[in-house]
Scaffold this active site. Sequence first.
Site: not given
Ligand code: 13P
Length: 270
Positions: A26-28, A116, A118, A188, A194, A234, A255-256
Site C-alpha cells: 500500500n503505497w498510500k 483503510h 486512514e 491492521e 506507521g 509496521s 505501507g512504508g
Molecule cells: P505501515 O506499514 O507504514 O505501518 O502501514 C501499514 C498500512 O497502513 C498498510 O495499509
Amino acid sequence: MVARKGEAPLPKVNPRTGRTRLIAANWKMNLNHLEAIQVVQKLHFKLRTSDYEYCEISIHPPFVDIRSLQLLIDSDRMNFSLGAQNCYFEAKGAFTGEVSTQMLSKLGVRNVIVGHSERRSIFQEDDGLIAKKVKAVFDSQMIPILCVGETADERSDGLSADVLSRQVSTAIKAVTPEVLSNLVIAYEPVWAIGSGTPASVKDASDGADLIRGTIESIKSKEVAQAVRILYGGSVTSANSRDFLESSSLDGLLVGGASLDPDDFAALIEA
Ligand code: 13P
C-alpha cells in the site's frame, strides 16, 4: 491471474492452510507515475522466481500511476497483481473526484483496498459506506482487501473484539457465500500503523482468529476457511517472517516498507 508463457510463475497454495499467501504494497499517497515505474522495475529485478511462487504480490499505487504500471506489468510479463487503494460504489455520475470499480477493473486491477483506517478516520468513511464498496468491488469481478482494526483507545478500553466483529460483520452482510470466499481481510491495528511498533505475532494471530470466527458465525466454516487474512502495521524485513510463520495469517499489507524496492524485496525474501 492467468499464467502466460515466459513470465514469472504463479503463486502456489500454502499446503498448511489451503490458501494462497498475499503480500500487498500500500503505497498510500507516495510515488508519481515515473517513480512508480522505476520502483516496480527494480523490484522485479530483485525478486527471485521462488518469491513469485511463494506468494501473490499486489502493488497498490495512487490512482494516477495505475495505467503506467498496467502497461509495464503487461509488456514485461511480470506476475504482480495490480491493486488500488480505494474506490467509489456508484458506477458513474456526478461524484466529483471519485473513481468507480468499473474504471479500475477496465485497467486490469485485481485487488482493491477498502476501508483503510486512514479512509475511516481522515475521510469519515463508516461501516455502511465500506459495505457498499465491498459489494461494488465484487460486482466488478475484483477482490476487496477489507481493512479492519481497533484504535489505541478502543484497545485500552478492552473493545478490540467488539470493534473487529462489528467492522467485519457489517462489511460482509450483503455478500453471498460463493463470492465471499474470495475476500481478503487485513487486520491492521490502528496503533501499529506507521508507529514502528508492530503488534506481536500472538496479537496479530488472535485478531485474525477472531475475524475468522466472526465470518464462521455469520456465514459458514467453509467460507471462513477460504477467506485470506493479512496482518498490517509496521511490517519490515526484520519481522515479516515471524508473521508469515503463523498459520492464522495468510500474508501482509505493507505501507512504508513497500516504497523502497530493496526493502520490499528483502521483506518478501525474508
Ligand atoms: P505501515 O506499514 O507504514 O505501518 O502501514 C501499514 C498500512 O497502513 C498498510 O495499509
